[in-house]
Design an enzyme around this catalytic site. Structure first.
Site, short mmCIF file in Angstrom:
data_model
loop_
_atom_site.label_atom_id
_atom_site.label_comp_id
_atom_site.label_asym_id
_atom_site.label_seq_id
_atom_site.Cartn_x
_atom_site.Cartn_y
_atom_site.Cartn_z
N HIS A 53 1.00 -1.45 -0.25
CA HIS A 53 0.21 0.34 -0.17
C HIS A 53 1.00 1.09 0.06
CE1 HIS A 53 -4.17 -1.79 1.74
NE2 HIS A 53 -2.91 -2.91 0.53
N GLU A 55 0.59 3.93 1.83
CA GLU A 55 1.70 4.22 3.67
C GLU A 55 2.99 3.46 3.72
OE1 GLU A 55 -2.76 5.29 3.48
OE2 GLU A 55 -1.32 3.24 2.73
N CYS A 83 -5.56 2.38 5.71
CA CYS A 83 -6.62 1.27 6.18
C CYS A 83 -6.04 0.75 7.23
CB CYS A 83 -6.55 0.24 4.99
SG CYS A 83 -4.52 -0.76 4.75
N CYS A 86 -1.97 -0.08 6.79
CA CYS A 86 -1.76 0.70 7.27
C CYS A 86 -2.03 1.66 8.52
CB CYS A 86 -1.86 1.61 6.55
SG CYS A 86 -1.22 1.13 4.35
#
Length: 156
Positions: A53, A55, A83, A86
């Site tokens: 992801h 992040e 999310c 993250c």
């Protein structure tokens, strides 16, 4: 540089992802002392890595740039509310602040719904969708005992 400039860069990264077709529509930058020290963009599909992801990629890049796993003194600007994975990584990295553009409801509207993860985390282990079974806890304790006794460990 201002917070809006940093957020615009995170948003630009998210748009670039859509155009390049290398990942989902997410971008993130990490800022320290008023300058961007790392960027990350979603690479889940192109890297075949469900943890890639924006992040997470940004955190990995920031840690590499600073040669440190502790990002205290840094802030993250991300194109979407993080999310659960993250968010946990942000806490583990000790970032000082989270700035985000789209919210989790916005992400859910385009197919990125994390509500089930928030629900799963709240469930007792036996009620989760993926069976979770503890095995050999007495043997696993050896690593924890070694860590506890280690005089030169680096706490984190």
């Amino acid at each position: 540089m201002s917070a809006e400039i940093f957020m615009r860069r995170a948003i630009a990264l998210s748009v670039e992802q859509v155009r390049a077709g290398v990942g989902g529509p997410f971008g993130a930058v990490i800022v320290k002392d008023g300058r961007i020290i790392a960027e990350g963009a979603n690479r889940v599909t192109s890297s075949h890595d469900p943890t890639a992801h924006a992040e997470i990629v940004a955190i990995r890049n920031a840690c590499a740039a600073l040669h440190d796993f502790n990002l205290a003194g840094c802030e993250i600007y991300t194109s979407c509310e993080p999310c659960p994975m993250c968010l946990a990584a942000i806490y583990w990295a000790r970032l000082d602040r989270i700035h985000y553009g789209n919210g989790r409801a916005d992400a859910a509207r385009i197919g990125f719904d994390d509500a089930f993860l928030y629900d799963e985390i709240a469930q007792p282990l036996g009620a989760r969708r993926i069976p979770t079974v503890q095995l050999l806890p007495d043997e696993a304790e050896a690593a924890f005992a070694a860590w506890s006794a280690k005089a030169d460990k680096i706490p984190y």
